[in-house]
Design an enzyme around this catalytic site. Structure first.
Site, PDB file in Angstrom:
ATOM      1  N   SER A 147     -36.936  25.296  47.416  1.00 12.05           N
ATOM      2  CA  SER A 147     -36.458  24.066  46.781  1.00 12.05           C
ATOM      3  C   SER A 147     -36.212  23.020  47.856  1.00 12.05           C
ATOM      4  O   SER A 147     -35.841  23.353  48.986  1.00 12.05           O
ATOM      5  CB  SER A 147     -35.155  24.325  46.020  1.00 12.05           C
ATOM      6  OG  SER A 147     -34.572  23.112  45.573  1.00 12.05           O
ATOM      7  N   TYR A 160     -26.501  27.355  45.293  1.00 10.14           N
ATOM      8  CA  TYR A 160     -27.951  27.202  45.136  1.00 10.14           C
ATOM      9  C   TYR A 160     -28.582  26.751  46.445  1.00 10.14           C
ATOM     10  O   TYR A 160     -29.609  27.282  46.881  1.00 10.14           O
ATOM     11  CB  TYR A 160     -28.247  26.204  44.020  1.00 10.14           C
ATOM     12  CG  TYR A 160     -29.716  26.046  43.707  1.00 10.14           C
ATOM     13  CD1 TYR A 160     -30.368  26.961  42.887  1.00 10.14           C
ATOM     14  CD2 TYR A 160     -30.450  24.978  44.215  1.00 10.14           C
ATOM     15  CE1 TYR A 160     -31.716  26.823  42.590  1.00 10.14           C
ATOM     16  CE2 TYR A 160     -31.800  24.834  43.922  1.00 10.14           C
ATOM     17  CZ  TYR A 160     -32.427  25.756  43.113  1.00 10.14           C
ATOM     18  OH  TYR A 160     -33.764  25.622  42.827  1.00 10.14           O
TER      19      TYR A 160
END
Length: 281
Positions: A147, A160
């Site tokens: 990501s 995250y």
């Protein structure tokens, strides 16, 4: 020309393969004549995804496997089951991920689950599948879904960010190991999606925001970059040009080099300096 691993009758295994980017990849591989195993924690979505895949390929070329990728024994059983069914794996796409949200001092179980799935799921998949993939002596791919948040680490979802930063570091180490392994024809690649409209990011919305890519767009971009041999597959967004992504990443590294406060690009004292940096001034 497609990557030599993406050919008829080769085998692709995709975790998180019942929806989103994972399913879009499975569909693309199936359309290329590959045998596909989709692994996911959700059995209902697995069954639906298998039906949809069977509309573009033979049902005998589609395999499903219910799995929690954070569990080593489950991933070991997945690898064994694919070898028994299809003879081995040519492409492994470690794509399973969650983003329920997190706060720095929030519930520790929430942190544990995010890191277990997002980071340990990729570590487990790569470590368990790679040895037999190498032993096959064939061209192959290990694609790990990271990501942009694992590189630019914006404030707001620390668990995250930590998990995806770990995926980046692990995948770099994996590629180094593979390229220094004798007779190894497997390469690792880090897929870095931007804003992609999937079940993970929908957050109650039913229509794709204008700035988001579809899962299919993301996979098509990934396949094109694999043809060119890219390790870092950095996907642009509809409303964020690649140049801005690059500036954010360079500024993040500059926090260390220039000894600025962590995440200075989001600090009001540095707003003007960051704006000038983005403009190249």
């Amino acid at each position: 020309m497609p990557h030599p691993a993406i050919v008829k009758d080769n085998v692709a295994v995709i975790t998180g393969g019942a929806s989103g980017i994972g399913f879009a990849a499975a569909l693309a591989f199936a359309r290329d004549g590959m045998k596909v195993c989709i692994a996911d924690v959700d059995q209902v979505r697995l069954a639906d995804a298998a039906t949809r895949l069977s509309s573009v390929t033979s049902a005998t070329h589609v395999m499903t496997f219910a799995i929690d990728v954070s569990k080593t024994e489950g991933v070991t059983e997945l690898e064994r089951a694919v070898r028994e069914r299809f003879g081995g794996t040519d492409i492994l796409m470690n794509n399973a991920g969650i983003q329920p949200g997190s706060t720095l001092f929030g519930e520790p179980d929430n942190w544990q689950r995010i890191i277990d799935v997002n980071m340990w799921g990729i570590i487990n998949g790569s470590r368990i599948f790679a040895p037999n993939m190498i032993a096959r002596g064939r061209a192959g791919l290990i694609i790990n879904t990271g990501s942009k948040q694992g590189i630019t680490t914006p404030p707001g979802d620390p668990a995250y960010n930590v998990s995806k930063a770990g995926v980046k570091a692990f995948t770099e180490a994996l590629q180094y190991e593979l390229r220094n392994t004798a007779d190894c024809r497997i390469t690792a690649h880090l897929l870095i999606p931007g804003f992609v409209f999937t079940g993970l990011t929908a957050k109650g919305r039913t229509e794709k925001p204008a700035g988001a890519w579809t899962a299919e767009q993301t996979v098509n971009f990934m396949l094109a970059r694999l043809e060119d041999g890219d390790f870092y597959i950095l996907c642009p967004d509809n409303d964020v040009p690649r140049a801005l992504d690059e500036k954010r990443m360079l500024w993040a590294a500059g926090d260390i080099v220039e000894n600025r406060p962590p995440l200075s690009r989001w600090h009001p004292d540095y707003a003007d300096a960051f704006a000038r940096f983005v403009k190249g001034e």
